[in-house]
Design an enzyme around this catalytic site. Structure first.
Site, PDB file in Angstrom:
ATOM      1  N   GLU A  63      -3.272   4.760 -26.406  1.00 34.15           N
ATOM      2  CA  GLU A  63      -3.185   5.998 -27.178  1.00 34.15           C
ATOM      3  C   GLU A  63      -3.250   5.685 -28.665  1.00 34.15           C
ATOM      4  O   GLU A  63      -2.521   4.814 -29.164  1.00 34.15           O
ATOM      5  CB  GLU A  63      -1.868   6.706 -26.854  1.00 34.15           C
ATOM      6  CG  GLU A  63      -1.920   8.197 -27.019  1.00 34.15           C
ATOM      7  CD  GLU A  63      -2.666   8.900 -25.877  1.00 34.15           C
ATOM      8  OE1 GLU A  63      -2.777  10.134 -25.961  1.00 34.15           O
ATOM      9  OE2 GLU A  63      -3.130   8.231 -24.932  1.00 34.15           O
ATOM     10  N   LYS A  79       5.482   8.953 -23.015  1.00 28.17           N
ATOM     11  CA  LYS A  79       4.148   9.560 -23.078  1.00 28.17           C
ATOM     12  C   LYS A  79       3.900   9.965 -24.526  1.00 28.17           C
ATOM     13  O   LYS A  79       4.431  10.962 -25.004  1.00 28.17           O
ATOM     14  CB  LYS A  79       4.043  10.770 -22.156  1.00 28.17           C
ATOM     15  CG  LYS A  79       2.627  11.360 -22.098  1.00 28.17           C
ATOM     16  CD  LYS A  79       2.548  12.511 -21.107  1.00 28.17           C
ATOM     17  CE  LYS A  79       1.131  13.045 -21.020  1.00 28.17           C
ATOM     18  NZ  LYS A  79       0.656  13.583 -22.309  1.00 28.17           N
TER      19      LYS A  79
END
Length: 656
Positions: free
Chosen positions: A167, A112
């Site tokens: 991202e 993440k």
């Protein structure tokens, strides 16, 4: 732990403020760990009190509202947020809910990355739009800047319409180099790589974005017409189009394999090229994903297994008491300098004296300090085994460290109630002029800031002594603007009594309590604690707060009342509330509306409505937008009146 509805509402307001700073201002006020702790306490309270859930709760929405710097752009398919799990037992519970119904399910795990989510829209093989996550439904259109990110392809070998999501990050190495450049140029430093990535992506000058060496790491898709069978197949397809591959991607069958990959990532965390804050776990089979579906905020088929925050041990060598905007006293520990995540830490918040007492933290204690990319670290606990007799109890202050007035000490918080305390004057005046107080048009926080800087005001009384030439000294003030503000200030005289009481900003006394107090006349604030306790809905904390506030500010209150000459009632406002079709009605809003739900909720509350988040037999109206979902079916089952947005607007116009 949230113990009351008031604390619950305060927590919502605080978390929404943190989200606004995090998503829109590129400013992490607290660490992810602190936010997560506060958020989980909110979820726990809502789990026990489902009928009290507010529409503006961060559990009910994704991200934050979109700021005005860039044009807004809707996503073709919603961008969801992920639910967090923090330990093995929470992960086990999450997995069991899925595996009980789908024993053959497998799970894709990946790092993440702590960056900014971006949605790339490709049509006919060309990149046509790049949009930030925003509130999940729409974000900021940053296409020109995104095209300067080196590893985002401008063209792909697929002609269908597809949203590719990922991202935007800046590597640790490039982040350090960027901050060194800013230091040499006497520019403010970025607090962490996430803030640097966000600020760089949202530059008005694309050439600045180009220099920042941003990277895009894909993690999924939005709208598309491809027939993938698995999530892993989807990710492989994205990489085949020319996007960067996800490092440490793994396919797992059970809890043990997931835990092994999680701990592998933790070991690799420090040496990883970018900042990580956890591991994403996604059900691999897309047919199972579809059947599991979504909550209001997040998919049920995915979660974020968060990493523990970085921590170090050091010693408390002193205490500084800071006075916040509300008058709350926040103790800050002065620490022996310690390096955490590349930053030298010398101070850490202790939040409040109740927390100090609960954790049994003492002066000269060795303590555990965490810092996860935030500016203000947090003390987790004392290391009592290190105590050597030199430790001393940390005493609650009895007087304000700024103005020396006696403090109001409650079970958890300690407050300075002196309205003339320099540390809280500005925020007090912002509240004084706000919509639910005296509603002074044009007197916002930026104007008040300027008035203080020019030493033109020190308290609310000074507002009414301002002259045209005073306001002309302010930035961007011409004669017309200055005169309009003076007129608005004068217009605020003779307010309804409840508005003036509410404008004082007395702790625990809001709009409703102010209206109750106003029924007792102009001298109501002079009553005793016992007399306040006899009023409907008033408890000990409210009564004591009123008594202490009046005792500390008698002269100021009398002068203000003499100057403003408040009216004993406001029949016009009361009549509007009582005559409204929505007065005392319980209303639920659902689906996608043209305006934010909270905006409609505020309008309805101003007309006497009670806003709820769940439909029941006690619901009076359901306001529906597009994709209303299960709440509409439930409303029909209970015979609840249903209004669409057009019908709602017609009824609201009756009260304009």
């Amino acid at each position: 732990m949230i113990k009351s509805q008031k604390e619950y509402l305060e927590r919502i307001e605080y978390l929404n403020t943190l989200s606004h700073h995090y998503y829109n201002l590129d400013d992490s006020i607290v660490s992810d760990a602190v936010y997560d702790e506060l958020y989980q306490e909110l979820k726990a309270y809502e789990g026990k009190n489902p009928n009290s859930i507010q529409a503006n709760s961060p559990t009910q929405k994704v991200g934050a509202t979109t700021p005005n710097s860039f044009n807004k752009n809707p996503h073709l398919m919603r961008m969801w947020s992920l639910d967090d799990v923090f330990n093995q037992s929470e992960l086990q519970a999450w997995l069991q809910r899925i595996l009980k119904a789908y024993p053959s399910a497998s799970f894709v795990c990946s790092p993440k990355l702590d960056g900014v989510s971006l949605n790339l829209l490709y049509q006919h093989g060309k990149l046509v739009k790049a949009t930030t996550r925003g509130n999940g439904l729409e974000g900021e259109l940053v296409s020109a800047n995104a095209k300067h990110i080196a590893n985002i392809p401008h063209a792909i070998a697929y002609n269908g319409e597809i949203e590719i999501r990922g991202e935007v990050i800046i590597s640790k190495k490039d982040f350090d180099a960027l901050n060194k450049e800013r230091l040499n140029a006497n520019e403010p430093l970025f607090a962490n790589p996430r803030n640097a990535a966000s600020g760089s992506l949202r530059q008005l000058d694309s050439e600045i974005t180009k220099k920042r060496k941003l990277q895009f790491i894909p993690w999924g898709v939005g709208k598309h017409s491809l027939n993938f069978i698995s999530f892993k197949e989807c990710l492989d397809f994205i990489v085949s189009l020319g996007f960067s591959a996800i490092q440490y991607l793994s396919l797992n069958k059970n809890h043990q394999e997931i835990e092994e990959n999680y701990h592998t990532l933790i070991k690799e965390r420090e040496g990883f090229f970018a900042l990580l804050d956890g591991m994403v776990i996604v059900v691999n089979e897309l047919n199972i994903q579809k059947e599991l579906g979504y909550t209001q905020k997040s998919p049920k088929f995915a979660c974020a297994y968060k990493f523990p925050a970085l921590e170090k041990h050091t010693k408390i060598v002193g205490i500084i008491n800071q006075v916040g905007r509300s008058g709350a006293i926040t103790p800050v520990a002065v620490l022996e300098p310690v390096e955490i995540a590349g930053a030298i830490i010398t101070k850490a918040t202790l939040h409040n004296y109740s927390e100090i007492e609960k954790k049994n933290i003492m002066l000269n204690d060795r303590v555990v300090v965490i810092r996860s990319g935030d500016v203000i670290p947090k003390i987790i606990k004392p290391l009592e085994s290190y105590r050597d007799g030199s430790q001393h109890k940390i005493e609650r202050p009895k007087v304000c460290p700024i103005c020396s007035h006696e403090l109001l000490c409650e079970e958890i918080f300690t407050y300075c109630q002196n309205l003339n305390c320099p540390a809280r004057l500005k925020e007090s005046l912002i509240h004084f002029a706000s919509k639910d107080a005296l509603n002074i048009q044009g007197l916002g926080d930026k104007v008040i800031e300027q008035l203080f800087e020019e030493k033109l005001i020190f308290n609310a009384l000074d507002l009414y002594a301002l002259k045209l030439e005073d306001l002309m000294r302010l930035d961007k003030f011409k004669i017309k603007k200055a005169q309009n503000l003076l007129d608005a200030i004068q217009k605020s005289k003779n307010p309804p009594l409840w508005r003036l009481i509410n404008a004082l900003g007395i702790e625990h006394i809001g709009k409703g309590a102010s209206k109750t107090l106003a029924r007792y006349g102009l001298n109501v604030l002079e009553k005793s604690e016992a007399e306040f306790l006899e009023m409907e809905g008033f408890g000990v904390e409210m009564a004591r707060s009123l008594v202490n506030f009046y005792a500390s500010n008698q002269e100021f209150i009398r002068s203000l009342f003499d100057l403003l000459n408040p009216k004993n009632s406001d029949m016009a406002e009361e009549k509007q509330e009582s005559s409204s079709v929505f007065s005392n009605k319980t209303i639920v809003l659902t689906g996608t509306l043209s305006k934010p739900r909270q905006e409609y909720a505020q309008m309805l509350e101003n007309l006497g409505a009670k806003i709820s988040s769940s439909v029941s037999a006690k619901t009076d109206f359901l306001i529906v937008g597009e994709n209303a979902g299960s709440k509409l079916a439930l409303a029909k089952k209970h015979g609840v009146s249903v209004l669409n947005e057009e019908e709602l607007l017609k009824r609201l116009k009756e009260f304009d």
